[in-house]
Each structure stands twice: as C-alpha cells, then as structure tokens.
Design an enzyme around this catalytic site. Structure first.
Site, PDB file in Angstrom:
ATOM      1  N   HIS A   1       0.881  -1.183   0.000  1.00 41.50           N
ATOM      2  CA  HIS A   1       0.000   0.000   0.000  1.00 41.50           C
ATOM      3  C   HIS A   1       0.914   1.227   0.000  1.00 41.50           C
ATOM      4  O   HIS A   1       1.375   1.643   1.069  1.00 41.50           O
ATOM      5  CB  HIS A   1      -0.875   0.030   1.256  1.00 41.50           C
TER       6      HIS A   1
ATOM      7  N   HIS B   1      -2.869 -12.444   3.329  1.00 37.70           N
ATOM      8  CA  HIS B   1      -2.321 -12.409   4.698  1.00 37.70           C
ATOM      9  C   HIS B   1      -3.000 -13.347   5.699  1.00 37.70           C
ATOM     10  O   HIS B   1      -3.574 -12.887   6.683  1.00 37.70           O
ATOM     11  CB  HIS B   1      -2.308 -10.989   5.247  1.00 37.70           C
TER      12      HIS B   1
ATOM     13  N   ASP C   1       2.474  -6.881   2.761  1.00 34.84           N
ATOM     14  CA  ASP C   1       1.315  -6.074   3.159  1.00 34.84           C
ATOM     15  C   ASP C   1       1.807  -4.752   3.755  1.00 34.84           C
ATOM     16  O   ASP C   1       1.299  -4.286   4.788  1.00 34.84           O
ATOM     17  CB  ASP C   1       0.386  -6.820   4.118  1.00 34.84           C
TER      18      ASP C   1
HETATM   19  O1  DOR Z   1      -3.769  -3.554   8.676  1.00 30.39           O
HETATM   20  C1  DOR Z   1      -4.150  -3.258   7.554  1.00 30.39           C
HETATM   21  N1  DOR Z   1      -3.754  -2.126   6.956  1.00 30.39           N
HETATM   22  N2  DOR Z   1      -5.004  -4.063   6.925  1.00 30.39           N
HETATM   23  C2  DOR Z   1      -5.618  -3.684   5.778  1.00 30.39           C
HETATM   24  O2  DOR Z   1      -6.426  -4.416   5.307  1.00 30.39           O
HETATM   25  C3  DOR Z   1      -5.339  -2.402   5.162  1.00 30.39           C
HETATM   26  C4  DOR Z   1      -4.025  -1.907   5.586  1.00 30.39           C
HETATM   27  C5  DOR Z   1      -3.892  -0.446   5.258  1.00 30.39           C
HETATM   28  O3  DOR Z   1      -4.138  -0.086   4.100  1.00 30.39           O
HETATM   29  O4  DOR Z   1      -3.499   0.314   6.148  1.00 30.39           O
HETATM   30 ZN    ZN Z   2      -3.136  -5.022   2.589  1.00 28.92          ZN
END
Ligand code: DOR
Ligand code: ZN
Length: 412
Positions: A57, A218, A280
């Site tokens: 992200h 995840h 992630d």
């Molecule tokens: O912990 C998380 N952060 N899980 C998610 O699904 C999204 C991610 C985020 O974009 O911050």
């Molecule tokens: Zn994610």
C-alpha cells in the site's frame, strides 16, 4: 554479443555456480562460463533472483504524507524487491478506469521499481474496471479505507466466477467483526476484537465464490483453505505475535495472533505450505498510530520482507528455495511476470547477497516515510547490489539516483 555481462556466483538450477550472464535490453539472453558482452559487471557475493511483492500500500495518490511511490519503491529496492503490485485502497479508492488512470499518472514518474496496480471491487463496479489492472481486491469486512462488499448479489457473483485474473480476498467477516468489537488497549485486545473465527468464516465465504484464481491475503493463523485458492502469508504474522509487540505499531488487520498460532504458521511456511510471501506494507504516520484504541492498522514491511528471511536462511531455519519461491518465483508466475528465475527470456532482476553480513534492523535507517517497525532490532541480511532490468539500482548498499521503475500493464 550481449549488452552487459554480469558475472558472479549465481543461484542457478538449485545450486551456486560461477557464471557469466548476458543481458540485452534488460532480458537474460545467455548463461554460460564465458559469455561475451560490451560491458562487464562483477557482482561480488551470492546472486539470487530479486523479489516481487504482490501486496503493498504505497498511498499514492491521496495520502502521500504516509508514503508516496518514491519512498515506497526505493524502500523496496533497498530490500531486494524490484517489482511490487500496489493495492487500490487509496483515497479515493481505485474503483474505475478514471481513478486508475489518475493513479497511474500520479505514480509513474516516482516509481524506482517496476509496478503493477490492482482495482478495488465494491460489489457493483464490474463494468468500469480498468483492463490494465493485475486483478481485484475484495474486502469482506471493514479495514483501512476499505469498501467492504457486504452481501454480494447474483450479478456480482457471476461476474467474479468468470473473472480471469487473480482475485485477492481480505478475509475477515464484517458481521463477525461487529459482534466482537470492543475498546482495545493492546495487540492482545486487537486479536480478541477481530478473532480467528472471523477470518475462518470469511475464508469459507471467499472459497464459496468459486473464483478461477483466488488468493487469500495475509493468512494470520493456521486454517484449512480449499486447495484451489492460493494462500499469502506475511513476515509479521510469521515472526510476531500479540505478546511480543505491546504498542500500536503492531496493530494490523488481520491481527497478530497468539504465540502458538504464530509458531504453527511459521512451521507450515517452512514446510512449503504457503506459496506467497508478501509484506502487506501498510504505512501510517506517528499521529495515525497514536493512542491504541483509535490507531490505524498496518505495519511497514516492503524493505524488510526479504532481508528478514535471508537471515533465517543464513541460520538454516528457512530453506533458500522456500524463500525464493514464495517471495519471487511463484508470485511472478502467478501474475504472468517474466521475473523470478535466472533463465534465458527472464528479466535481469538480481540481488547480490553477502550472507556473512547479518545486521540488526535499525528503523532510523529504513527508507519509508515513517520507518517505525516492530522488526527494529531483528536480524536481517540486506542485499549489497540490486539489478533491475539489467540496470544496477543499488550499488554497495547505496541507491543509484537514476530511476528505472516501469509500469507493468496486465491488460490483454
Ligand atoms: O492492517 C491493515 N492495513 N489491513 C488492511 O487491510 C489495510 C491496511 C492499510 O491499508 O493500512
Ligand atoms: Zn493489505
């Protein structure tokens, strides 16, 4: 005669061999002992295929105070990763081709590594999705900037069944999460408020959609997943647990589980049960992370994913083949990217690794915009050199300022 010849101790067909690898237009064209080329580059340590991280992200556009494509993609390179696929939960979320185009416009000139983009499926946007997307992300329950799909109608279900590209499920069931919601002050509370049960329910829901190429994102605890779906795991769920991290920098969705679950998950990964290792990478600012109850969820990881596991390879806890397959070869193959193997016809993306140089992760030296990480102090082996498409991007642990990252169009 090749443009460039890289010589070094390559990991080739399951063993290390002194080789001279010829590269023309960024692609491996020759592998031999005595390959000829215009430019010769010696890579001084073990040479491995570079990493591909299919779950990051980078927050660009919309929340560049948290990260942007420059900070995200340079972090990736420092960690031996030359390719990322970026998630669509931007502000605004990437739900149609206009937003896809807008995102592509915003990030292209800041990409130091190669990248692809996902689109977000919100249950009804099947007619406006951009064809260049690598696949779809679906949230089955609430999370950061998520648009959870809720009950899907028949039309959406038929569309998903026929969709030919990967569909990545964030598997936490919304109703189950609502039932367990509570005021949280610790990672242990976060685990209780989003229990494994909610993940299990969502995994069976995701499987019931019967998509052609499903990926459970995840996985945080050991559980049965239907054989037709691939499973992704992350370094934080494999190496951290809810009693190891006290503060909100360990708050993530799905949560860190208890130590028993974590150890079993790691054991399964070591045994080769999970085929995708992604970071992630989900950066947030110090302000977003203040006060546990209201802190945003997400842990950074694009720079530490491969180095953490190279240290475990060095200590003979994880097999080199398991790491390379899950962090590069398999995810590349799954998404049709010609990377992840040292073979003719594959992109010349390498990382050069001095296994004797294990250091402790120091968050002050990471390259994310807010580099705070629960992995601070963990052992890691960072690559000394990183090659992307035949170009040296990291040279002696330093970034070359030239930008080589390109968009990978997953359109037909
Ligand atoms: O912990 C998380 N952060 N899980 C998610 O699904 C999204 C991610 C985020 O974009 O911050
Ligand atoms: Zn994610």
């Amino acid at each position: 005669m090749a443009d460039t010849v890289f010589s070094g101790r390559f990991y080739y067909h399951g063993k290390f061999e002194d080789l001279a690898v010829g590269v023309t237009d960024g692609v491996i064209t020759e592998i031999g002992k005595d390959t000829k080329g215009d430019v010769k580059i010696v890579l001084p340590h073990a040479v491995l295929p570079a990493g591909t991280d299919i779950h990051v992200h980078f927050r660009d556009p919309g929340e560049t105070q948290k990260e942007d494509f420059r900070s995200g993609s340079t972090s990736a390179l420092f960690g031996g990763t030359t390719t990322v696929i970026d998630m669509p939960n931007n502000i605004p979320p990437v739900t149609d081709y206009e937003r896809f185009e807008n995102k592509l416009d915003s990030v292209t000139s800041r990409a130091y590594c190669d990248f692809g983009l996902y689109s977000l499926f919100n249950g009804s946007n099947q007619d406006v999705l951009d064809k260049r997307s690598f696949g779809l992300k679906i949230y089955l329950g609430g999370s950061t900037n998520a648009l959870p799909v809720g009950e899907l109608n028949e039309h959406a279900r038929v569309f998903l069944k026929e969709y030919g590209k990967p569909v990545i499920f964030h598997a936490e069931d919304g109703k189950c999460l609502d039932r367990h919601s509570m005021v949280e002050t610790s990672c242990r509370d976060h685990n209780l408020s989003r229990p494994v049960e909610c993940e299990r329910t969502a995994v069976s829901d995701a499987v019931s959609f019967g998509v052609k190429r499903g990926i459970i994102a995840h996985l945080s605890a050991p559980m049965e997943v239907e054989a037709g779906y691939d499973v992704e795991v992350t370094p934080h769920h494999l190496l951290l647990n809810d009693s190891k991290v006290e503060n909100s920098w360990g708050k993530v969705n799905p949560p860190l589980r208890d130590s028993r679950s974590q150890e079993e998950l790691l054991g399964n990964y070591i045994a080769g049960k999970y085929r995708i290792l992604s970071s992630d990478h989900a950066p947030h600012t110090e302000e977003d992370k203040s006060g546990f109850a209201h802190a945003a969820s997400g842990i950074i990881g694009v720079e530490t994913r491969v180095p953490l596991f190279l240290a475990l390879v060095r200590r003979k806890i994880v097999g080199l083949d398991t790491l390379l397959s899950s962090s590069s070869t398999f995810p590349n193959a799954l998404f049709g990217i010609r990377k992840g193997l040292i073979e003719k016809g594959y992109s010349a993306d390498f990382m050069c690794v001095d296994f004797s140089n294990e250091i402790r992760i120091n968050q002050d030296r990471l390259h994310s915009r807010t580099p705070v990480t629960p992995f601070h102090g963990f052992g890691a082996v960072f690559p000394s050199h990183v090659v992307i498409g035949g170009n040296i991007a990291i040279d002696g642990y330093e970034l070359i300022e030239e930008r080589f990252g390109k968009f990978i169009n997953a359109g037909d």
